[in-house]
Scaffold this motif. Sequence first.
Motif, short mmCIF file in Angstrom:
data_model
loop_
_atom_site.label_atom_id
_atom_site.label_comp_id
_atom_site.label_asym_id
_atom_site.label_seq_id
_atom_site.Cartn_x
_atom_site.Cartn_y
_atom_site.Cartn_z
N ARG A 81 0.85 -1.19 0.00
CA ARG A 81 0.00 0.00 0.00
C ARG A 81 0.89 1.25 0.00
O ARG A 81 1.93 1.28 0.66
CB ARG A 81 -0.84 -0.03 1.27
N SER A 97 -14.36 4.94 -10.90
CA SER A 97 -12.96 4.86 -10.48
C SER A 97 -12.48 3.46 -10.75
O SER A 97 -13.24 2.59 -11.09
CB SER A 97 -12.85 5.19 -9.01
N ASN A 98 -11.20 3.21 -10.55
CA ASN A 98 -10.77 1.86 -10.83
C ASN A 98 -9.54 1.37 -10.11
O ASN A 98 -8.71 2.12 -9.65
CB ASN A 98 -10.58 1.65 -12.32
N THR A 99 -9.49 0.08 -10.09
CA THR A 99 -8.48 -0.75 -9.44
C THR A 99 -8.50 -1.99 -10.29
O THR A 99 -9.34 -2.11 -11.18
CB THR A 99 -8.97 -1.04 -7.98
N THR A 112 -3.86 -0.83 -7.39
CA THR A 112 -4.68 0.31 -7.77
C THR A 112 -3.89 1.61 -7.84
O THR A 112 -2.84 1.75 -7.21
CB THR A 112 -5.83 0.49 -6.75
N GLU A 156 -4.12 7.99 -4.05
CA GLU A 156 -4.57 7.06 -3.02
C GLU A 156 -4.89 7.74 -1.69
O GLU A 156 -5.68 7.22 -0.90
CB GLU A 156 -3.48 6.01 -2.79
N ASP A 177 -8.11 8.08 0.27
CA ASP A 177 -8.67 7.03 1.13
C ASP A 177 -8.51 7.35 2.61
O ASP A 177 -9.10 6.66 3.46
CB ASP A 177 -8.03 5.66 0.81
N PHE A 186 -15.58 7.16 -2.25
CA PHE A 186 -16.52 6.04 -2.31
C PHE A 186 -17.61 6.17 -1.26
O PHE A 186 -18.33 5.21 -0.98
CB PHE A 186 -15.76 4.72 -2.16
N SER A 219 -7.77 0.83 3.32
CA SER A 219 -8.22 0.35 2.01
C SER A 219 -9.42 -0.58 2.17
O SER A 219 -9.71 -1.05 3.27
CB SER A 219 -7.08 -0.42 1.35
N SER A 220 -10.08 -0.86 1.06
CA SER A 220 -11.14 -1.88 1.04
C SER A 220 -10.73 -3.09 0.20
O SER A 220 -11.51 -4.02 0.03
CB SER A 220 -12.42 -1.31 0.44
N MET A 221 -9.53 -3.03 -0.36
CA MET A 221 -9.16 -4.12 -1.27
C MET A 221 -9.08 -5.43 -0.49
O MET A 221 -8.57 -5.48 0.61
CB MET A 221 -7.83 -3.80 -1.94
N PRO A 233 -11.92 -4.89 -8.01
CA PRO A 233 -11.87 -3.45 -7.82
C PRO A 233 -13.24 -2.96 -7.36
O PRO A 233 -14.18 -3.75 -7.24
CB PRO A 233 -11.56 -2.92 -9.21
N GLY A 234 -13.36 -1.64 -7.13
CA GLY A 234 -14.68 -1.08 -6.85
C GLY A 234 -14.76 -0.28 -5.56
O GLY A 234 -15.85 -0.03 -5.07
N ILE A 243 -15.78 -3.35 -3.10
CA ILE A 243 -14.92 -4.52 -3.25
C ILE A 243 -15.34 -5.62 -2.28
O ILE A 243 -15.49 -6.79 -2.64
CB ILE A 243 -13.44 -4.14 -2.98
N GLN A 281 -19.07 0.04 -10.89
CA GLN A 281 -18.55 -1.20 -11.42
C GLN A 281 -17.56 -1.93 -10.50
O GLN A 281 -16.75 -1.32 -9.84
CB GLN A 281 -17.85 -0.91 -12.73
O1 DON Z 1 -7.91 0.93 -1.58
C1 DON Z 1 -9.08 1.17 -1.79
O2 DON Z 1 -9.99 0.69 -1.16
C2 DON Z 1 -9.42 2.06 -2.96
N1 DON Z 1 -8.37 3.00 -3.20
C3 DON Z 1 -9.67 1.22 -4.16
C4 DON Z 1 -10.12 2.03 -5.32
C5 DON Z 1 -10.92 1.26 -6.27
O3 DON Z 1 -11.16 0.09 -6.11
C6 DON Z 1 -11.44 2.01 -7.41
N2 DON Z 1 -12.15 1.11 -8.29
N3 DON Z 1 -13.23 1.17 -8.68
#
Ligand code: DON
Length: 583
Positions: free
Chosen positions: A117, A393-395, A413, A434, A437, A448, A466-468, A486-487, A491, A554
């Motif tokens: 991270r 957004s994306n991961t 991400t 990042e 977050d 989010f 994080s939520s990953m 991702p998401g 997630i 998504q």
């Molecule tokens: O670490 C996290 O939880 C976020 N930064 C992840 C971001 C993410 O999944 C964006 N995708 N849609």
Amino acid sequence: MISFAAERRWIAAGIVLVVAWCGPCAAQEQRRGFYTPPSADAIHAVVAEHGMVVAQEKIAARIGADVLRRGGNAVDAAVATGFAMAVTYPRAGNIGGGGFMVIHSREHAEDVAIDYRETAPAATTPGMFLGADGKPDIAKSRDSALSIGVPGTVAGLTLALEKYGSGKFTLAALLQPAIDLARDGFVLTDDGADTLPDWHRRLARWPASAKIFSRPDGTSLREGDRLVQTDLAATLSAIAEQGPRGFYEGPVPEKLVKAIGDAGGIMTSDDLKSYQAVIRAPVRGSYRGYDIVSMPQPSSGGVVLLETLNILEGFPMHEMKQGSAPSLHLLIEAMKRAYADRARYLGDPAFISAPVATLISKDYAAKQRAGIDPDHATPWTDALSATPPHEGSNTTHFSVVDSMGNAVSNTYTLNFSYGVGLVADGTGVLLNNELDDFTAAPGASNAFGLVGFEANLPGPGKRPLSSMAPTIVLKDNKPVLVTGSPGGSRIISTVLQVIVNVLDYSMNVAAAVDAPRLHHQWLPDEVRIERGFADDTIAELKAKGHHVVEPLGQTSANSIAVTDYGLLGAPDPRSRGAEAAGQ
Ligand code: DON
């Protein structure tokens, strides 16, 4: 091994299992966020016997699968795929961001989590993302160079290789395909072509980014154009030659620091030089006789996942139809409670002490469960402010299983798609945002809509929560399901639903991934849903008092099930280009 009835049925019917979705129509719908899954019977997994990589971008998935074919283990393949996606999937694949890798290493007889991270620069202050009026200023935490965390991906992937790789491949060998693709370019297609034009304006705020992602006339590269990243090839070559020092010491960090400083950021070369990826013990729990191994803090992913699963374990989920209102109601109520605990307690374990053992205990889940009314939504009348989840957004997540019994679940991400949009001139490195977050102020929410408190305030050297949730499900200490997504906030609920679909509802992994998903994150107090739920189911949820809202942003749970019939790959059909590459 999982030996599910549905999978048996298909094999018995002699169905050839191939990539059977992602047609252009579905892709069009996916782009607009209105993906409607086909019926479960029409969904087939991809089968492989010896090894498989399921990733969001096909060139990178095939690179990983090729490493497996040449005798590499799952970690070797994950490292090759991870670096390749930094080139071929710049939306989220990265060396300018960070992530988490959960490994089931049969060779080392252990499960580990690699935490790579991003960290906050040393000059970070708790009030860094507040405006002059003392309120959170999202332009600072999302769109400015202050949002850039010290990138961890290079440290994380190289650490994983050093400790858990097979030893058959050098770092340079695994990087070579990425270097070639960056230098020679590749044709933009699928999800990259679908998203780049939308994000181009954000990227083009900086000339170094515009140069890479634009046509000669200054407009965005589009489907069919060649994306060439010469500077990135040079940076990857420096890593190939010098290992992580090629990224964290010498000319590359000098250029990163200059570009970030010129854009108003505060990262120093010391921040980069002192970055460390960390090997952590995963969080572990059980669900209906399976072991769940997932990401510990600084992710909330594993803790929230285990808390929700523990709550659900006390309900006879299999007696309720999958996707029915009674089943969904329990999922929502479990999510609501676990996400509330996320907001209250979780953060970087180097800075705070969270009651993790309690949160993931069966006793605590029993107490939580006792408060669930089967007929009514628990109202969450808390005064905290909240905003709807940020869409788009994306991961990216990829899953790998090899023929030796090792498995890798990796989610990494830049936070938003294409991160903050800044490519550090002369490096090709696209940087993350990042640090959004973090919680800008107690009670504030991130992009989010995730509310947080003191545990997750910004601080020097701190990792934002994080939520990953890269996750591996084991039975008798052997991987049976590798998943993640991702998401952002979504997630964890995605991973939860994939697991429940597979373990409670015996769905084949492709149908489990494909099934419509919903999400509740405590605040905002609403249930976000994808298309595909029956109207009367939604009506029933509303009658129980749930505030149901469309659409759900998504997610993409690229997963692998290990079954008696081989490896079953499920590239998530919600966005174009995901592939299960196996052999
Ligand atoms: O670490 C996290 O939880 C976020 N930064 C992840 C971001 C993410 O999944 C964006 N995708 N849609």
